[in-house]
Design an enzyme around this catalytic site. Structure first.
Site, mmCIF file in Angstrom:
data_model
loop_
_atom_site.group_PDB
_atom_site.id
_atom_site.type_symbol
_atom_site.label_atom_id
_atom_site.label_comp_id
_atom_site.label_asym_id
_atom_site.label_seq_id
_atom_site.Cartn_x
_atom_site.Cartn_y
_atom_site.Cartn_z
ATOM 1 N N ASP A 45 0.836 -1.207 0.000
ATOM 2 C CA ASP A 45 0.000 0.000 0.000
ATOM 3 C C ASP A 45 0.872 1.260 0.000
ATOM 4 O O ASP A 45 0.523 2.267 -0.623
ATOM 5 C CB ASP A 45 -0.909 0.013 1.235
ATOM 6 C CG ASP A 45 -2.087 -0.937 1.085
ATOM 7 O OD1 ASP A 45 -2.490 -1.217 -0.058
ATOM 8 O OD2 ASP A 45 -2.609 -1.407 2.115
ATOM 9 N N ASN A 120 -4.490 8.799 1.750
ATOM 10 C CA ASN A 120 -4.766 8.215 3.071
ATOM 11 C C ASN A 120 -5.239 9.272 4.074
ATOM 12 O O ASN A 120 -6.351 9.202 4.563
ATOM 13 C CB ASN A 120 -3.511 7.573 3.663
ATOM 14 C CG ASN A 120 -3.394 6.088 3.345
ATOM 15 O OD1 ASN A 120 -4.291 5.508 2.745
ATOM 16 N ND2 ASN A 120 -2.300 5.485 3.750
HETATM 17 P P1 NAP Z 1 4.737 2.733 5.377
HETATM 18 O O1 NAP Z 1 5.804 1.914 5.966
HETATM 19 O O2 NAP Z 1 4.646 2.927 3.919
HETATM 20 O O3 NAP Z 1 3.305 2.189 5.883
HETATM 21 C C1 NAP Z 1 3.099 1.772 7.193
HETATM 22 C C2 NAP Z 1 2.090 0.634 7.155
HETATM 23 O O4 NAP Z 1 0.796 1.159 6.816
HETATM 24 C C3 NAP Z 1 2.426 -0.435 6.109
HETATM 25 O O5 NAP Z 1 2.195 -1.689 6.680
HETATM 26 C C4 NAP Z 1 1.439 -0.132 4.993
HETATM 27 O O6 NAP Z 1 1.091 -1.277 4.219
HETATM 28 C C5 NAP Z 1 0.233 0.320 5.801
HETATM 29 N N1 NAP Z 1 -0.757 1.100 5.043
HETATM 30 C C6 NAP Z 1 -0.566 2.129 4.179
HETATM 31 N N2 NAP Z 1 -1.746 2.566 3.708
HETATM 32 C C7 NAP Z 1 -2.715 1.790 4.277
HETATM 33 C C8 NAP Z 1 -4.130 1.750 4.190
HETATM 34 N N3 NAP Z 1 -4.807 2.617 3.432
HETATM 35 N N4 NAP Z 1 -4.791 0.827 4.950
HETATM 36 C C9 NAP Z 1 -4.132 -0.035 5.751
HETATM 37 N N5 NAP Z 1 -2.782 -0.055 5.862
HETATM 38 C C10 NAP Z 1 -2.086 0.856 5.136
HETATM 39 O O7 NAP Z 1 4.776 4.133 6.173
HETATM 40 P P2 NAP Z 1 4.916 5.633 5.704
HETATM 41 O O8 NAP Z 1 5.551 5.733 4.369
HETATM 42 O O9 NAP Z 1 5.520 6.372 6.846
HETATM 43 O O10 NAP Z 1 3.388 6.139 5.596
HETATM 44 C C11 NAP Z 1 2.463 5.597 4.711
HETATM 45 C C12 NAP Z 1 1.167 5.406 5.440
HETATM 46 O O11 NAP Z 1 1.354 4.497 6.499
HETATM 47 C C13 NAP Z 1 0.621 6.690 6.069
HETATM 48 O O12 NAP Z 1 -0.280 7.314 5.187
HETATM 49 C C14 NAP Z 1 -0.056 6.179 7.329
HETATM 50 O O13 NAP Z 1 -1.449 6.056 7.194
HETATM 51 C C15 NAP Z 1 0.512 4.801 7.560
HETATM 52 N N6 NAP Z 1 1.226 4.770 8.835
HETATM 53 C C16 NAP Z 1 0.601 4.259 9.917
HETATM 54 C C17 NAP Z 1 1.198 4.277 11.152
HETATM 55 C C18 NAP Z 1 0.463 3.702 12.318
HETATM 56 O O14 NAP Z 1 -0.524 3.006 12.103
HETATM 57 N N7 NAP Z 1 0.891 3.994 13.530
HETATM 58 C C19 NAP Z 1 2.482 4.818 11.320
HETATM 59 C C20 NAP Z 1 3.112 5.336 10.186
HETATM 60 C C21 NAP Z 1 2.460 5.322 8.948
HETATM 61 P P3 NAP Z 1 2.127 -1.978 3.181
HETATM 62 O O15 NAP Z 1 3.010 -2.820 4.066
HETATM 63 O O16 NAP Z 1 1.228 -2.779 2.305
HETATM 64 O O17 NAP Z 1 2.874 -0.900 2.469
#
Ligand code: NAP
Length: 265
Positions: A45, A120
């Site tokens: 994602d 997102n």
């Molecule tokens: P990233 O490592 O690319 O993503 C963090 C995790 O969020 C990965 O497991 C990713 O899935 C998952 N993810 C991304 N979009 C999602 C969605 N719409 N529904 C469910 N899971 C999803 O981190 P990043 O580059 O810093 O940020 C990308 C996104 O990750 C942000 O938009 C944010 O929403 C999310 N994130 C979440 C947290 C948390 O939950 N505490 C912390 C940081 C970021 P894949 O493994 O398939 O890529």
């Protein structure tokens, strides 16, 4: 049909991309990175989020397809071992297209404003101190917020960071945005609603901030602003993101398998 491949640089993805390129050439697709009709994202994602931002100025012309390496994602429908089936389908079958709402973010500075699109979410935090902001909905004052921060997410983003901070999971067919608090201060002096709120297409949210140079405003994977921000506005964007859809994966099955039973791959 002109096709672009967007991918992360993990070993398994690079191997899948090599195979995908061969398949696309075998089926006489034209590879066009600049002006594609379809973008094939290979990774997770997170990779699809980056693909979205690379092509965000062409959203009216492009459709996305997510190929996942590893676990099933929310934007990725095809496993790498199904790539031949996917390429054949792209060549031979007409597909449905599904589209989802996006978040429009306008960051206001003293003399200018900047516009962003999120797939997102967008978050608003302050690095050194408690974030203090007045929240307006539809131009009406709603509450004064104090706490670690705020997140505004799309329905497809509701399963990402929003879910980790206690937001609701929202079906992507609902044209709505969700405002979720990050560790709000609630005591005798300061009071917020304390639960996530969901607004519809005819509404918008403004967060009016006090002057400070240490805000951190994120849009999906990026920090987009930090200094001299006066206010941030959130509404449902006029643009939508389009996905090619040959198969219907029931959204609640995807939620169940991703977060509860973990069986889909
Ligand atoms: P990233 O490592 O690319 O993503 C963090 C995790 O969020 C990965 O497991 C990713 O899935 C998952 N993810 C991304 N979009 C999602 C969605 N719409 N529904 C469910 N899971 C999803 O981190 P990043 O580059 O810093 O940020 C990308 C996104 O990750 C942000 O938009 C944010 O929403 C999310 N994130 C979440 C947290 C948390 O939950 N505490 C912390 C940081 C970021 P894949 O493994 O398939 O890529």
């Amino acid at each position: 049909m002109k096709v672009a491949i967007f991918y992360n640089h993990e070993k398994q993805s690079l191997e899948a991309v090599k195979k995908l390129k061969e398949l696309l050439l075998q089926f006489f697709f034209v590879l066009d990175e600049k002006n594609p009709d379809v973008i094939l994202s290979v990774g997770g994602d997170g990779t699809l989020l980056s693909a979205f931002h690379k092509y965000e100025k062409q959203l009216d012309k492009v459709q996305f397809v997510g190929i996942h390496i590893g676990h099933l994602g929310f934007y990725t429908d095809w496993h790498e071992f199904e790539m031949e089936e996917l390429v054949r389908a792209l060549k031979e079958k007409s597909a449905d297209s599904v589209s989802y709402p996006l978040l429009d973010v306008v960051v206001e500075y003293e003399e200018k404003s900047k516009h962003f699109l999120a797939l997102n979410e967008s978050t608003l935090r302050r690095e050194s101190k408690t974030l203090v902001g007045d929240i307006y909905i539809h131009d009406e004052f709603f509450e004064s917020f104090r706490g670690d921060g705020l997140s505004v997410s799309t329905p497809t983003g509701s399963t990402a960071h929003n879910k980790s901070i206690g937001g609701a999971v929202i079906h992507p067919s609902i044209n709505a945005l969700q405002l979720t608090e990050i560790a709000s201060l609630n005591n005798r002096l300061f009071r917020t609603l304390g639960s996530p709120i969901v607004i519809g297409a005819h509404e918008w949210i403004k967060v009016q901030l006090s002057l400070s140079d240490d805000y951190m405003i994120t849009v999906d994977r990026e920090v987009v602003a930090s200094k001299n921000v006066q206010a941030v506005n959130f509404r449902i964007a006029k643009e939508r993101v389009h996905f090619v859809s040959y198969r219907h994966l029931h959204f609640w099955d995807r939620v169940k398998e991703s977060f509860i039973t973990g069986r889909l791959s």
